[in-house]
Scaffold this motif. Structure first.
Motif, mmCIF file in Angstrom:
data_model
loop_
_atom_site.group_PDB
_atom_site.id
_atom_site.type_symbol
_atom_site.label_atom_id
_atom_site.label_comp_id
_atom_site.label_asym_id
_atom_site.label_seq_id
_atom_site.Cartn_x
_atom_site.Cartn_y
_atom_site.Cartn_z
ATOM 1 N N PRO A 32 -0.967 10.938 3.900
ATOM 2 C CA PRO A 32 -0.284 10.321 5.039
ATOM 3 C C PRO A 32 0.834 11.223 5.549
ATOM 4 C CG PRO A 32 0.512 9.360 3.008
ATOM 5 C CD PRO A 32 -0.622 10.288 2.628
ATOM 6 N N ASN B 279 0.812 -1.221 0.000
ATOM 7 C CA ASN B 279 0.000 0.000 0.000
ATOM 8 C C ASN B 279 0.846 1.272 0.000
ATOM 9 O OD1 ASN B 279 0.969 0.041 2.589
ATOM 10 N ND2 ASN B 279 -1.013 -0.020 3.608
ATOM 11 N N ASP C 201 -5.562 -0.409 -1.522
ATOM 12 C CA ASP C 201 -5.635 1.046 -1.389
ATOM 13 C C ASP C 201 -4.968 1.471 -0.082
ATOM 14 O OD1 ASP C 201 -6.908 3.654 -0.461
ATOM 15 O OD2 ASP C 201 -7.726 3.496 -2.489
ATOM 16 N N HIS D 131 -5.671 3.723 1.903
ATOM 17 C CA HIS D 131 -6.642 4.135 2.918
ATOM 18 C C HIS D 131 -7.435 2.956 3.480
ATOM 19 C CE1 HIS D 131 -5.938 8.098 1.013
ATOM 20 N NE2 HIS D 131 -6.234 8.574 2.208
ATOM 21 N N ASP D 132 -7.172 1.774 2.949
ATOM 22 C CA ASP D 132 -7.920 0.600 3.411
ATOM 23 C C ASP D 132 -7.405 0.142 4.770
ATOM 24 O OD1 ASP D 132 -9.813 -1.546 3.044
ATOM 25 O OD2 ASP D 132 -8.092 -2.859 2.739
ATOM 26 N N TYR E 136 -6.727 9.380 8.987
ATOM 27 C CA TYR E 136 -6.291 9.280 7.593
ATOM 28 C C TYR E 136 -7.086 8.221 6.844
ATOM 29 C CZ TYR E 136 -3.417 7.407 3.779
ATOM 30 O OH TYR E 136 -2.988 6.912 2.577
ATOM 31 N N PHE E 137 -7.387 7.118 7.514
ATOM 32 C CA PHE E 137 -8.009 5.988 6.841
ATOM 33 C C PHE E 137 -9.490 6.198 6.546
ATOM 34 C CE2 PHE E 137 -4.245 4.403 8.970
ATOM 35 C CZ PHE E 137 -3.635 3.662 7.961
ATOM 36 N N SER E 138 -10.104 7.125 7.204
ATOM 37 C CA SER E 138 -11.530 7.392 6.956
ATOM 38 C C SER E 138 -11.750 8.546 5.990
ATOM 39 C CB SER E 138 -12.242 7.696 8.278
ATOM 40 O OG SER E 138 -11.660 8.814 8.920
ATOM 41 N N ASN E 139 -10.677 9.174 5.532
ATOM 42 C CA ASN E 139 -10.783 10.297 4.608
ATOM 43 C C ASN E 139 -9.981 9.987 3.351
ATOM 44 O OD1 ASN E 139 -10.772 12.700 3.216
ATOM 45 N ND2 ASN E 139 -9.882 13.932 4.866
ATOM 46 N N PRO E 140 -10.648 9.635 2.265
ATOM 47 C CA PRO E 140 -9.924 9.230 1.059
ATOM 48 C C PRO E 140 -9.059 10.333 0.454
ATOM 49 C CG PRO E 140 -12.266 9.482 0.608
ATOM 50 C CD PRO E 140 -12.112 9.564 2.092
ATOM 51 N N GLN F 189 1.115 4.960 10.614
ATOM 52 C CA GLN F 189 0.109 5.992 10.317
ATOM 53 C C GLN F 189 -1.122 5.809 11.202
ATOM 54 O OE1 GLN F 189 0.070 8.755 8.065
ATOM 55 N NE2 GLN F 189 -1.772 9.163 9.255
#
Length: 540
Positions: free
Chosen positions: A478, A456, A531, A533-534, A470-474, A463
């Motif tokens: 980072p 990724n 991804d 952000h996954d 970070y992971f909930s906002n595409p 992170q």
């Protein structure tokens, strides 16, 4: 033919079923490698000193005892991290180092002339390894070797910890007596075990919702059969630590899942944290256990490192094997209680759509059988690995407490020699960067692990720990210092001689790649692109 110092060490190792010596040869320890053939021990030369340490650790965890030798100073200090992890996680590795001779030490003392790879301190390696081993000692004369070596190897086996042996470089080929009789490698009972077992089983029988938590010492000391018998005779719910996953087969009445706070499944977390009596057998406590063990001492019984503590009371001496035997005997005096059936994992979803962490672990879980040894790295998917439906005992190996990224790739080298199972490594791309050259060793010695690298482009675990929003906002970026240089993993693997390597980005393609790798006896690399952000299901 003269029986030498090198022969003595190798003979004692072979008597403990060690048949592989990992390392990077150097002048100070070359006579040890020269002598291995006479003892049916295979030398495995790794691509780095750190890899050698991890490989010996992986071998020790699967075979029972490992051995490694690298260059003094530059090699031993590079390998220190691997041995520290073995120390924390109860993995018995024998570190054998060729040390300075008398002339080297005198020149350092009298003229400040450094010997090869010296820091200017005469005992630098020895002092460093005293911090991460159960015993560390130097033999300056051949006459000192039998006692020193016997003590070190016996200590490694009895304490399940690494040990360090330093040999004056001038004495490797000097005459040495043959070993006298077998080593004594069993721990004596303390004499307290029967009374402690009576007390502990009484507490279990009187509890409303007791639970046994299985720790890594149960696997290390070969106590799985007895603990399984104890669970059956008591009729008690049970869980395991992540470090001890698959010490017992994860099935049967009472199994609630792996307890790996803070990301355990609800079933495992509720069962462990709400138990009115928690019996911890052979556990090592990582930081995630802090809240539990510091706040619930009045309902915890713990047995580890040769001690037992009952509900916050004083520690009492007790040998864990004798204690478990006594617990089984005491448990047999009454019929077992009724406990719920095992908690079975949900069936995997069909292989469809873009590849995600969830899909990777569901597809791996669907492919698992008794041929695999799952070796996850320390990465953001470790909680998902905790819930994989591995098959049978000793089918999972990880560095869950020391948590050094890159351990899995190199430890799989050793595990491929120590276990009859085929290693299946699951690693983040950042961790793979640390020890990727271990693929060269895999190819050189014809081993067949399968490596799944989840790509990724970031140190995702870092992170997540620093800023999980970070992971909930595409659209979020980072932290710049967690971004990785993007490797062409397939070309890299091909360049090291591993020909079966491919990158996939869909669940269906991952299924196909894993099936192809499983059907072949060649090593394979599967790059699973997800991804950035996954998140794994356990963290979403």
């Amino acid at each position: 033919m003269v029986f030498t110092v090198a022969d003595y060490i190798l003979k004692r190792l072979s008597q403990q079923r060690v048949d592989t010596l990992f390392g990077v040869p150097a002048a100070f320890c070359a006579p040890l490698f020269d002598a291995v053939g006479a003892h049916n021990i295979k030398p495995v030369v790794t691509a780095s000193d750190l890899e050698a340490g991890y490989a010996a650790d992986g071998y020790a965890r699967t075979k029972g005892l490992g051995a490694v030798a690298v260059a003094n100073g530059v090699g031993t200090l590079s390998m220190l991290n691997a041995i520290a992890g073995a120390f924390v996680e109860r993995s018995p590795v024998v570190v054998i180092n060729g040390g300075p001779n008398t002339r080297n030490l005198n020149n350092l003392k009298d003229f400040d002339v450094l010997f090869s790879h010296s820091t200017g301190q005469p005992d630098a390696d020895l002092a460093a390894y005293k911090l991460v081993t159960a015993t560390a000692a130097r033999a300056g004369q051949a006459s000192e070797v039998p006692t020193l070596v016997d003590n070190a190897i016996a200590t490694a086996v009895k304490k399940k910890r690494p040990v360090y042996i330093e040999i004056n470089r001038d004495i490797w080929n000097l005459a040495c007596p043959m070993p006298s009789g077998p080593l004594s490698v069993s721990n004596p009972a303390a004499g307290t075990e029967t009374q402690l077992a009576t007390t502990i089983v009484g507490l279990i029988r009187n509890a409303t919702s007791p639970l046994i938590l299985v720790g890594t010492e149960i696997q290390r000391y070969g106590l799985a059969d007895k603990v399984a018998e104890l669970i059956a005779k008591l009729g008690i719910r049970w869980s395991s630590q992540l470090l001890a996953k698959s010490a017992l087969a994860e099935q049967g009445n009472g199994w609630v899942g792996v307890y790996a706070p803070p990301n355990s499944t609800p079933a495992a977390a509720n069962a462990v944290e709400q138990a009115d009596l928690l019996v911890m057998l052979g556990c090592v406590f990582p930081s995630g256990f802090a809240r539990l063990v510091t706040s619930a001492g009045n309902r915890i019984v713990s047995a580890y490192d040769g001690k037992v503590r009952i509900k916050g009371g004083p520690k009492q001496n007790a040998e864990i094997g004798a204690l478990v035997t006594a617990l089984v005997t005491e448990a047999a005096k009454a019929p077992p209680a009724l406990v719920p059936a095992a908690v079975d994992p949900p069936p995997p979803a069909p292989a469809a759509g873009p590849l995600t962490y969830r899909q990777v672990f569901e597809r791996v879980g669907a492919a698992l059988d008794s041929s695999w040894l799952v070796v996850p790295d320390t990465f953001i998917g470790i909680s998902s690995a905790a819930n994989l439906p591995v098959k049978g005992r000793d089918s999972f190996m990880c560095g869950a407490v020391w948590a050094s990224i890159g351990h899995s790739v190199a430890a799989a080298v050793g595990a491929s020699f120590g276990s009859s199972r085929r290693p299946l490594v699951i690693c983040g791309d950042g961790g793979f960067h640390m020890t990727a050259q271990a693929l060269s060793t895999i190819v050189r010695y014809g081993r067949n692990p399968v490596f799944v690298v989840i790509d990724n482009g970031i140190y995702a675990f870092e992170q997540f720990l620093i800023d999980d929003t970070y992971f909930s906002n595409p659209n979020a970026q980072p932290k710049p210092y967690v971004v990785l240089n993007r490797w062409d993993f397939v070309k890299f693997a091909n360049g090291l001689g591993l020909q079966s390597a491919q990158a996939v980005s869909t669940a269906a393609a991952f299924d196909t790649a894993l099936g192809t790798a499983k059907a072949s006896n060649a090593p394979a690399l599967i790059v699973a692109r997800v991804d950035p952000h996954d998140l794994p299901a356990e963290l979403s």
